[in-house]
Enzyme design. Structure first.
Site, PDB file in Angstrom:
ATOM      1  N   LYS A  15      15.301 -36.333  14.382  1.00 51.50           N
ATOM      2  CA  LYS A  15      13.971 -36.423  13.774  1.00 51.50           C
ATOM      3  C   LYS A  15      13.126 -37.794  13.846  1.00 51.50           C
ATOM      4  CE  LYS A  15      15.607 -35.206   9.836  1.00 51.50           C
ATOM      5  NZ  LYS A  15      16.903 -35.012   9.998  1.00 51.50           N
ATOM      6  N   ARG A  90      12.732 -31.406   1.993  1.00 50.64           N
ATOM      7  CA  ARG A  90      14.034 -31.146   2.121  1.00 50.64           C
ATOM      8  C   ARG A  90      14.523 -30.193   1.146  1.00 50.64           C
ATOM      9  NH1 ARG A  90      15.542 -36.165   4.666  1.00 50.64           N
ATOM     10  NH2 ARG A  90      17.760 -35.971   5.235  1.00 50.64           N
ATOM     11  N   ARG A 127      25.116 -44.130  16.157  1.00 47.69           N
ATOM     12  CA  ARG A 127      23.806 -44.476  15.818  1.00 47.69           C
ATOM     13  C   ARG A 127      23.774 -46.055  15.346  1.00 47.69           C
ATOM     14  NH1 ARG A 127      19.794 -41.445  12.080  1.00 47.69           N
ATOM     15  NH2 ARG A 127      21.608 -41.260  10.651  1.00 47.69           N
ATOM     16  N   ARG A 160      24.104 -47.500   9.640  1.00 48.16           N
ATOM     17  CA  ARG A 160      23.784 -47.154   8.358  1.00 48.16           C
ATOM     18  C   ARG A 160      25.081 -46.829   7.640  1.00 48.16           C
ATOM     19  NH1 ARG A 160      19.108 -42.677   8.659  1.00 48.16           N
ATOM     20  NH2 ARG A 160      20.321 -41.608   7.208  1.00 48.16           N
ATOM     21  N   ARG A 171      26.467 -34.402   4.303  1.00 49.47           N
ATOM     22  CA  ARG A 171      25.155 -34.287   4.303  1.00 49.47           C
ATOM     23  C   ARG A 171      24.773 -32.958   5.248  1.00 49.47           C
ATOM     24  NH1 ARG A 171      24.075 -39.870   7.220  1.00 49.47           N
ATOM     25  NH2 ARG A 171      22.034 -38.946   7.705  1.00 49.47           N
TER      26      ARG A 171
HETATM   27  P1  AP5 Z   1      17.986 -39.841  14.780  1.00 53.74           P
HETATM   28  O1  AP5 Z   1      16.647 -39.516  15.593  1.00 53.74           O
HETATM   29  O2  AP5 Z   1      18.164 -40.898  13.908  1.00 53.74           O
HETATM   30  O3  AP5 Z   1      18.205 -38.291  13.715  1.00 53.74           O
HETATM   31  P2  AP5 Z   1      17.530 -37.895  12.518  1.00 53.74           P
HETATM   32  O4  AP5 Z   1      17.471 -36.457  12.698  1.00 53.74           O
HETATM   33  O5  AP5 Z   1      16.216 -38.746  11.989  1.00 53.74           O
HETATM   34  O6  AP5 Z   1      18.687 -38.447  11.403  1.00 53.74           O
HETATM   35  P3  AP5 Z   1      18.614 -39.041   9.968  1.00 53.74           P
HETATM   36  O7  AP5 Z   1      20.360 -39.275   9.841  1.00 53.74           O
HETATM   37  O8  AP5 Z   1      17.845 -40.119   9.995  1.00 53.74           O
HETATM   38  O9  AP5 Z   1      18.122 -37.812   9.079  1.00 53.74           O
HETATM   39  P4  AP5 Z   1      18.566 -37.522   7.721  1.00 53.74           P
HETATM   40  O10 AP5 Z   1      17.569 -36.330   7.517  1.00 53.74           O
HETATM   41  O11 AP5 Z   1      20.039 -37.355   7.250  1.00 53.74           O
HETATM   42  O12 AP5 Z   1      18.308 -39.010   7.101  1.00 53.74           O
HETATM   43  P5  AP5 Z   1      17.159 -39.629   6.517  1.00 53.74           P
HETATM   44  O13 AP5 Z   1      17.104 -40.908   6.720  1.00 53.74           O
HETATM   45  O14 AP5 Z   1      15.989 -38.774   6.427  1.00 53.74           O
HETATM   46  O15 AP5 Z   1      19.054 -39.536  15.837  1.00 53.74           O
HETATM   47  C1  AP5 Z   1      20.513 -39.679  15.621  1.00 53.74           C
HETATM   48  C2  AP5 Z   1      21.029 -40.272  16.520  1.00 53.74           C
HETATM   49  O16 AP5 Z   1      21.451 -39.367  17.834  1.00 53.74           O
HETATM   50  C3  AP5 Z   1      20.667 -41.551  17.137  1.00 53.74           C
HETATM   51  O17 AP5 Z   1      21.596 -42.476  17.354  1.00 53.74           O
HETATM   52  C4  AP5 Z   1      19.615 -41.287  18.283  1.00 53.74           C
HETATM   53  O18 AP5 Z   1      19.620 -42.208  19.001  1.00 53.74           O
HETATM   54  C5  AP5 Z   1      20.529 -40.183  18.882  1.00 53.74           C
HETATM   55  N1  AP5 Z   1      19.756 -39.064  19.443  1.00 53.74           N
HETATM   56  C6  AP5 Z   1      18.557 -38.705  18.978  1.00 53.74           C
HETATM   57  N2  AP5 Z   1      18.092 -37.605  19.905  1.00 53.74           N
HETATM   58  C7  AP5 Z   1      18.892 -37.443  20.785  1.00 53.74           C
HETATM   59  C8  AP5 Z   1      19.213 -36.765  22.045  1.00 53.74           C
HETATM   60  N3  AP5 Z   1      18.382 -35.816  22.411  1.00 53.74           N
HETATM   61  N4  AP5 Z   1      20.366 -36.729  22.733  1.00 53.74           N
HETATM   62  C9  AP5 Z   1      21.325 -37.668  22.607  1.00 53.74           C
HETATM   63  N5  AP5 Z   1      21.282 -38.485  21.360  1.00 53.74           N
HETATM   64  C10 AP5 Z   1      20.142 -38.449  20.719  1.00 53.74           C
HETATM   65  O19 AP5 Z   1      17.760 -39.501   4.870  1.00 53.74           O
HETATM   66  C11 AP5 Z   1      18.713 -40.278   4.267  1.00 53.74           C
HETATM   67  C12 AP5 Z   1      18.882 -39.992   2.858  1.00 53.74           C
HETATM   68  O20 AP5 Z   1      17.916 -40.210   2.135  1.00 53.74           O
HETATM   69  C13 AP5 Z   1      19.123 -38.481   2.402  1.00 53.74           C
HETATM   70  O21 AP5 Z   1      20.763 -38.203   2.831  1.00 53.74           O
HETATM   71  C14 AP5 Z   1      18.891 -38.393   1.277  1.00 53.74           C
HETATM   72  O22 AP5 Z   1      20.085 -38.878   0.126  1.00 53.74           O
HETATM   73  C15 AP5 Z   1      17.627 -39.542   1.021  1.00 53.74           C
HETATM   74  N6  AP5 Z   1      16.313 -38.463   1.304  1.00 53.74           N
HETATM   75  C16 AP5 Z   1      15.537 -38.690   2.372  1.00 53.74           C
HETATM   76  N7  AP5 Z   1      14.615 -37.987   2.335  1.00 53.74           N
HETATM   77  C17 AP5 Z   1      14.777 -37.197   1.128  1.00 53.74           C
HETATM   78  C18 AP5 Z   1      13.973 -36.118   0.606  1.00 53.74           C
HETATM   79  N8  AP5 Z   1      12.948 -35.483   1.144  1.00 53.74           N
HETATM   80  N9  AP5 Z   1      14.436 -35.463  -0.500  1.00 53.74           N
HETATM   81  C19 AP5 Z   1      15.717 -35.813  -1.132  1.00 53.74           C
HETATM   82  N10 AP5 Z   1      16.400 -36.969  -0.543  1.00 53.74           N
HETATM   83  C20 AP5 Z   1      16.083 -37.471   0.451  1.00 53.74           C
END
Ligand code: AP5
Length: 217
Positions: A15, A90, A127, A160, A171
């Protein structure tokens, strides 16, 4: 007309990676609730400190905290033409609150990035993210040009704390229990498109651009 793109998908689905590219391509702000929480934590705000325990444990931050923070962000003037949401909504409660907040005006497109759990575990272990701007990298599939340094802002790359395997597995469980129903929510609203995110970053991005072209064409 305002355009709102909602990036859905499991942790590690890509994402953040794809939102950043779309943001540059469409000149729309990338609004990531995860990044907003991490920024708040860095600045030791009340919101950041409240979110920390949930994030470290891989749990969702309570809806009311997320909604206040997100609505404060999207009312800023840089979001007037639209924005790209990453990591929000979410829960179905968040999705319903967003729909109410947006009203009938904007063009809304929800994109579900599909990936296998095994790929997620592999991706997360390698990552690295920029500690200043949050840009994501991968040690082998998407490395930075200079080791340990962000291509975009020159910040230092770090791992992270919630990317440890046991937290990632939790997660994923939270995703299936609480976030997967959001995909159905947008399916029911007839604004959902799914994109296979197991292929390369470039291929996934091309698929996203194709979808946007069909919508605008
Ligand atoms: P990346 O693009 O970083 O993936 P992502 O989907 O953004 O993963 P996140 O871990 O950031 O998502 P998340 O939703 O769990 O975390 P968030 O920060 O939102 O890609 C991942 C890796 O793969 C990278 O190394 C990239 O280079 C690689 N990659 C990407 N595409 C690829 C491909 N096609 N091929 C190969 N490699 C690839 O949330 C963190 C925490 O915040 C949550 O756990 C929660 O506690 C809180 N939080 C955030 N938003 C909310 C909400 N709306 N409600 C409640 N709690 C929330």
């Amino acid at each position: 007309m305002q355009t709102v793109i909602i990036m859905l998908g499991a942790p590690g689905a890509g994402k953040g990676t794809q939102s950043l590219r779309l943001s540059q391509e469409l000149e729309l702000p990338h609004v990531s609730t995860g990044d907003l929480f991490r920024e708040n934590l860095k600045n030791q705000t009340e919101v950041g400190l409240r979110a920390k325990g949930y994030m470290d444990a891989g749990e969702l931050v309570p809806d009311e905290v997320v909604l206040d923070m997100l609505f404060g962000r999207i009312q800023k003037s840089d979001c007037d033409r639209g924005f790209i949401l990453d990591g929000f909504p979410r829960t179905v409660v968040q999705a319903e609150a967003l729909t109410k907040r947006l009203g009938g005006e904007p063009e809304v497109l929800a994109v579900n990035l599909e990936v296998d759990d095994d790929d997620v575990i592999k991706r997360m272990s390698q990552r690295r993210v920029c500690e200043d701007c949050g840009a994501p990298y991968h040690l082998t599939s998407a490395p930075s040009k200079k080791e340990g340094i962000c291509d975009l802002c020159g910040g230092t790359l770090m791992q992270r704390s919630d990317d440890r395997e046991e937290v990632v597995r939790h997660r994923l469980k939270v995703y299936y229990d609480q976030t997967a129903p959001v995909v159905t929510f947008y399916q029911d609203q007839r604004c959902l498109r799914s994109v296979e995110s197991r292929s390369s970053v470039e291929d996934v991005f091309s698929s996203l651009l194709e979808i946007l072209q069909t919508l605008r064409g």
